[in-house]
Design an enzyme around this catalytic site. Sequence first.
Site, PDB file in Angstrom:
ATOM      1  N   GLU A   1      40.829  42.380  37.630  1.00 15.72           N
ATOM      2  CA  GLU A   1      40.845  40.999  38.130  1.00 15.72           C
ATOM      3  C   GLU A   1      39.562  40.303  37.737  1.00 15.72           C
ATOM      4  OE1 GLU A   1      40.012  37.650  40.842  1.00 15.72           O
ATOM      5  OE2 GLU A   1      38.862  39.491  40.658  1.00 15.72           O
TER       6      GLU A   1
ATOM      7  N   ASP B   1      39.761  46.829  40.907  1.00 12.03           N
ATOM      8  CA  ASP B   1      38.438  46.888  40.251  1.00 12.03           C
ATOM      9  C   ASP B   1      37.371  46.165  41.044  1.00 12.03           C
ATOM     10  OD1 ASP B   1      39.783  44.417  39.575  1.00 12.03           O
ATOM     11  OD2 ASP B   1      38.219  44.049  38.087  1.00 12.03           O
TER      12      ASP B   1
HETATM   13 ZN   LIG Z   1      37.895  39.802  44.168  1.00 12.32          ZN
END
Ligand SMILES: [Zn+2]
Length: 482
Positions: free
Chosen positions: A145, A78
């Site tokens: 993340e 992401d």
């Molecule tokens: Zn990163």
Amino acid sequence: MRVLDELEPKKVFHFFEDLTMIPHGSYNEKAISDYCVKFAKDRGLEVEQDDLYDVIIKCPATPGYENVPGVILQGHLDMVNEKEDSCPIDMDKEGLQLEIVGDNVTAKGTTLGGDDGIAIAYALAIMDSDDIPHPSIEAVFTVSEETGMEGANHIDLSGLKNRRLLNMDSEDEGIFLTSCAGGGRVDSKLAIKRESRTGVEMRVELKGFTGGHSGTQIILGGANANIMAGRIAAAVTEKTGAALDYMKGGSKDNAIPRASELNFIVPESDTAAFREAAEAEAQKIKEEYSVQDPAFNIVITENATVTKNVLTAESLDTSLSLLFALPNGVQAMSADVENMVETSLNLGVMSTEEGFVHYRYAVRSSVNSAKEFLIGKMKRIIEHMGAEYSFEGAYPAWEYRKDSKLRDDMVRIWKEMYGQTPVVQGIHAGVECGLFSDKLDGIDAVSFGPQMSGVHTPEETLSISSTKRVWDFILKVLAVKD
Ligand SMILES: [Zn+2]
């Protein structure tokens, strides 16, 4: 029209450009995840995709490397979607418009997603090649993340055999991360009693504190707006007949609050003394924090005479005692890594509801036992004061490994290639390596990456020459045999 095809290393920029054409903000990772799965299937590589769209691809060792310990190549799928107000791109649905500006790749009007698309591109380029010698590779690509490491938290790593982890999610060339903080949120809820009071409603707003990220900026020693609000509340209620209606500030446990607000009912005869007491305390704070928080100021507003249910003197007393008794800020510096905070906490959110006062802290430490001791200390103070304690959102630390062959190899190779000793650092914030080290016993991990700037902003850039240097370096690390 492709933009990066002429850049070196060719394959890395080819895959990177492919990734930028697929929208992949956090929680929108299915398409980029499917792209990686297709990549693996097209090449006959073993691949798994879980229900959050985390991906694991396994690529066997090249001839002669069958007996060399394998590596895990890791990055997150992401990116943070941010764009300039004037940018017409719908980042949920459309690809990015790449540009080459000097030595940098950027995206017009948006974040680029070099964080962390470059890690995926490196890993795909290695697994795509047939002339790069490498041991067994397990490529692990995680989702979300940026929002809270949900992918790394969720992913099942029990099928992984390798224990050398190359995390490629750092953005300063020549800096190797080798430890991170673990932490969680401590909540304290104190029940309060209220009583009716009539008087002038007076509000005090505290503004202009520097604030910042509670991991990386706590070391600066700035004031915490919530605790400073408590100081003003104490001063005005000690010196006048003011009674507290509420105190509040901050919205996230992991941000140092930059502003806070107090509301009081003040006897009409005391309004001048109230102002004087608030301003005198504010002046003391201003002087104490003149370096860290030069823009701090207060605004006092006088409203109409009203009747309100305010905190009883006893409830106010306990609220403030608890606020002042609980620790805040840096608790210890690291003995292993220079200039790194080892243990800290931040009162990120303070609020006052009808029946309770709520304090929420982000606690961090790169030493798990030190974190547990701090949390235990807070629990004792909170419960001793008659408040309710809870701890949530735990994430593990990535503790510094005194013996690390991977780190030693990487430092030596970097120095041989580029003549400079890389900086070995820790970070006082959570990174995915913490979750990996918690799940994989005996893991030896280093986080690194090519030079980027402005990550998470539309000014994000990725250095082309640095991408090449770090690529050449990765190939040398993969080629290590002994
Ligand atoms: Zn990163």
